[in-house]
Design a protein around this motif. Structure first.
Motif, PDB file in Angstrom:
ATOM      1  N   GLY A 168      31.076  15.046 -11.812  1.00 62.45           N
ATOM      2  CA  GLY A 168      31.475  15.013 -10.480  1.00 62.45           C
ATOM      3  C   GLY A 168      32.842  15.957 -10.123  1.00 62.45           C
ATOM      4  N   VAL A 207      26.815  11.950 -17.893  1.00 63.60           N
ATOM      5  CA  VAL A 207      27.721  11.002 -18.251  1.00 63.60           C
ATOM      6  C   VAL A 207      26.988   9.781 -18.088  1.00 63.60           C
ATOM      7  N   GLU A 251      22.899   8.744 -22.897  1.00 59.44           N
ATOM      8  CA  GLU A 251      21.609   7.765 -22.235  1.00 59.44           C
ATOM      9  C   GLU A 251      22.396   6.451 -22.100  1.00 59.44           C
ATOM     10  N   SER A 252      22.755   5.925 -21.027  1.00 60.13           N
ATOM     11  CA  SER A 252      23.574   4.699 -20.885  1.00 60.13           C
ATOM     12  C   SER A 252      22.792   3.586 -21.712  1.00 60.13           C
ATOM     13  N   GLU A 275      24.644  16.255  -9.800  1.00 60.08           N
ATOM     14  CA  GLU A 275      23.779  15.262  -9.209  1.00 60.08           C
ATOM     15  C   GLU A 275      24.070  13.861 -10.052  1.00 60.08           C
ATOM     16  N   ALA A 309      24.379   9.339  -9.440  1.00 58.44           N
ATOM     17  CA  ALA A 309      24.766   8.198  -8.653  1.00 58.44           C
ATOM     18  C   ALA A 309      25.960   7.901  -9.599  1.00 58.44           C
TER      19      ALA A 309
END
Ligand SMILES: N[C@@H](CCC(=O)N[C@@H](CS)C(=O)NCC(=O)O)C(=O)O
Length: 215
Positions: free
Chosen positions: A34, A53, A65-66, A213, A215
């Motif tokens: 961001g 991230v 990869e969370s 990009e 969220a």
């Protein structure tokens, strides 16, 4: 020593921060993504070629990869690991359902309601995503009518992965009607200090479109 790269406003970073909190694991977080940039650097691409991230570093291990990070932390601490193989498989099932059926329409809606300038929004895209999100949340409601948490009687990884989206889903008034089990589960998750600290945060900084990009 754990280091987490990622802006605190990212839902995928929030999942990991909440899990670390539940596991009582200290971690240094470094802002990236961001408005912080960093992800565009060559050094970041070495850590994560997708330039996204979160990224977790634990000694020699670098992991992105969370949900892989959630699974790693769970296995490292041997917490949130259901006792039987069938129960573990079902926890994986709900984790996959969250990632493939809940998060994609949620992200579309988050962009349509928050991240895109009003002139770039598309009511048809938003309506289709709303239908998909509602259908997926109703499936969760059915499961939660049978047991307190998605994969058993206590908090597990799927609750964290999907629960990390709930603050924004509720704030955007996207919770479906007539889903009492879903509401009860959301209320229980919202009592957890880790959720309050890392998930129930303002997303106002994301309202203006950024160069990247997510969220
Ligand atoms: N599937 C990946 C998605 C990662 C992702 O899309 N992250 C977004 C933030 S939620 C991102 O890095 N966006 C670019 C940015 O913030 O600059 C995961 O679960 O970690």
């Amino acid at each position: 020593m754990l280091t987490l790269w990622g802006r605190a406003s990212s839902v995928n970073v929030q999942k990991v921060l909440w899990a670390l909190d539940e596991l009582d694991l200290p971690c240094t977080r470094i802002d990236a993504g961001g408005r912080y940039g960093v992800v565009d650097s060559d050094a970041f691409a070495v850590m994560n070629p997708t330039r996204r991230v979160p990224v977790l570093q634990d000694g020699d291990l670098t992991l992105w990869e969370s949900e892989a990070i959630l699974r790693y932390l769970s296995a490292r601490e041997w917490r949130f690991v259901p006792q039987t193989l069938p129960a573990r498989a079902q926890a994986d099932q709900w984790l996959a359902f969250g990632a493939t059926a809940v998060q994609p329409p949620f992200l579309t809606l988050f962009w349509q309601h928050v991240r895109l300038a009003p002139g770039r929004r598309d009511a048809g895209v938003a309506a289709a995503a709303r239908r998909d999100l509602t259908a997926a949340l109703r499936v969760l409601d059915g499961q939660l009518a049978r047991q307190d948490y998605l994969a058993g009687p206590t908090l597990g990884l799927p609750d964290i992965a999907v629960g990390a989206l709930l603050h924004r889903i509720a704030a955007l008034d996207l919770m479906p009607d007539d889903c009492p089990a879903l509401d009860r589960w959301a209320a229980a998750l919202s009592e957890r200090p880790g959720w309050q600290r890392h998930v129930a945060t303002s997303f106002e900084e994301l309202r203006a479109p950024t160069h990247s990009e997510g969220a």
